[in-house]
Design a protein around this motif. Structure first.
Motif, PDB file in Angstrom:
ATOM      1  N   PRO A 139       0.998  -1.184  -0.189  1.00  0.00           N
ATOM      2  CA  PRO A 139       0.226   0.357  -0.261  1.00  0.00           C
ATOM      3  C   PRO A 139       0.558   1.629  -0.067  1.00  0.00           C
ATOM      4  O   PRO A 139       0.413   2.146  -0.382  1.00  0.00           O
ATOM      5  CB  PRO A 139      -0.741  -0.292   1.134  1.00  0.00           C
ATOM      6  N   GLU A 140       1.623   1.286   0.665  1.00  0.00           N
ATOM      7  CA  GLU A 140       2.613   2.404   0.510  1.00  0.00           C
ATOM      8  C   GLU A 140       3.278   2.355  -0.727  1.00  0.00           C
ATOM      9  O   GLU A 140       3.671   3.963  -1.163  1.00  0.00           O
ATOM     10  CB  GLU A 140       3.699   2.562   1.864  1.00  0.00           C
ATOM     11  N   VAL A 141       3.965   1.583  -1.156  1.00  0.00           N
ATOM     12  CA  VAL A 141       4.217   1.647  -2.398  1.00  0.00           C
ATOM     13  C   VAL A 141       3.887   2.517  -3.088  1.00  0.00           C
ATOM     14  O   VAL A 141       3.504   2.965  -4.420  1.00  0.00           O
ATOM     15  CB  VAL A 141       5.393   0.594  -2.872  1.00  0.00           C
ATOM     16  N   THR A 142       2.214   1.385  -3.740  1.00  0.00           N
ATOM     17  CA  THR A 142       1.262   1.749  -4.476  1.00  0.00           C
ATOM     18  C   THR A 142       0.829   3.489  -4.264  1.00  0.00           C
ATOM     19  O   THR A 142       0.491   4.609  -5.687  1.00  0.00           O
ATOM     20  CB  THR A 142      -0.307   1.097  -3.924  1.00  0.00           C
ATOM     21  N   ALA A 143       0.427   4.370  -3.190  1.00  0.00           N
ATOM     22  CA  ALA A 143       0.575   5.728  -2.601  1.00  0.00           C
ATOM     23  C   ALA A 143       1.550   6.629  -2.858  1.00  0.00           C
ATOM     24  O   ALA A 143       0.497   7.350  -4.057  1.00  0.00           O
ATOM     25  CB  ALA A 143       0.499   6.005  -1.546  1.00  0.00           C
ATOM     26  N   PHE A 144       2.719   6.020  -2.865  1.00  0.00           N
ATOM     27  CA  PHE A 144       3.876   7.080  -3.288  1.00  0.00           C
ATOM     28  C   PHE A 144       4.172   7.186  -5.015  1.00  0.00           C
ATOM     29  O   PHE A 144       4.047   7.572  -5.530  1.00  0.00           O
ATOM     30  CB  PHE A 144       5.641   6.115  -3.245  1.00  0.00           C
ATOM     31  N   ILE A 145       3.866   5.231  -6.105  1.00  0.00           N
ATOM     32  CA  ILE A 145       2.996   5.705  -7.195  1.00  0.00           C
ATOM     33  C   ILE A 145       2.781   6.834  -8.011  1.00  0.00           C
ATOM     34  O   ILE A 145       2.653   7.316  -8.511  1.00  0.00           O
ATOM     35  CB  ILE A 145       3.219   4.515  -7.270  1.00  0.00           C
ATOM     36  N   GLU A 146       1.025   7.074  -6.745  1.00  0.00           N
ATOM     37  CA  GLU A 146       0.017   7.395  -7.238  1.00  0.00           C
ATOM     38  C   GLU A 146       0.525   8.966  -6.805  1.00  0.00           C
ATOM     39  O   GLU A 146      -0.027   9.575  -8.123  1.00  0.00           O
ATOM     40  CB  GLU A 146      -0.956   6.903  -6.548  1.00  0.00           C
ATOM     41  N   ASP A 147       1.397   9.275  -6.284  1.00  0.00           N
ATOM     42  CA  ASP A 147       1.108  10.880  -5.536  1.00  0.00           C
ATOM     43  C   ASP A 147       2.691  11.044  -6.524  1.00  0.00           C
ATOM     44  O   ASP A 147       2.359  11.767  -6.634  1.00  0.00           O
ATOM     45  CB  ASP A 147       2.592  11.063  -4.426  1.00  0.00           C
ATOM     46  N   VAL A 148       3.194  10.335  -7.465  1.00  0.00           N
ATOM     47  CA  VAL A 148       4.512  10.506  -8.503  1.00  0.00           C
ATOM     48  C   VAL A 148       3.755  10.367  -9.827  1.00  0.00           C
ATOM     49  O   VAL A 148       4.199  12.372 -10.502  1.00  0.00           O
ATOM     50  CB  VAL A 148       5.478   9.569  -8.758  1.00  0.00           C
ATOM     51  N   ILE A 149       3.302  10.401 -10.034  1.00  0.00           N
ATOM     52  CA  ILE A 149       1.808  10.099 -10.860  1.00  0.00           C
ATOM     53  C   ILE A 149       0.997  11.515 -10.879  1.00  0.00           C
ATOM     54  O   ILE A 149       0.994  12.876 -12.306  1.00  0.00           O
ATOM     55  CB  ILE A 149       0.744   9.060 -11.593  1.00  0.00           C
TER      56      ILE A 149
END
Length: 87
Positions: free
Chosen positions: A62-72
């Motif tokens: 979930p943390e990596v997913t949230a980070f990827i979504e922030d970057v996008i």
């Protein structure tokens, strides 16, 4: 390569990125993705990005997913800036 571009614009050396993708917890996550993701935090992000975009992100934490979504989101909201996140 799109993942590398988005991550570079965010800032490869930005502290939250290094802490999430590097270190013990990051290595454990990278191991679930691929051997190539273990190479370094930059390749880890690219492999996680591919997992997110093409495979639905099932193997991402979930943390990596949230980070990827922030970057996008940052790349989408600031397309005219060379660097999205300033250290």
């Amino acid at each position: 390569e799109i993942g590398h571009y988005a991550h570079r614009r965010w800032g490869f050396n930005e502290r939250s990125s290094r802490m999430l993708l590097g270190g013990k917890k990051g290595k454990e996550h990278a191991r679930q993705l691929s051997e190539y993701a273990l190479k370094n935090d930059i390749e880890h992000f690219a492999e996680a990005f591919t997992e997110h975009i093409w495979l639905g992100g099932e193997r991402n934490s979930p943390e990596v997913t949230a980070f990827i979504e922030d970057v996008i989101k940052a790349n989408t909201n600031y397309p005219d800036r060379e660097r999205v996140f300033q250290q």
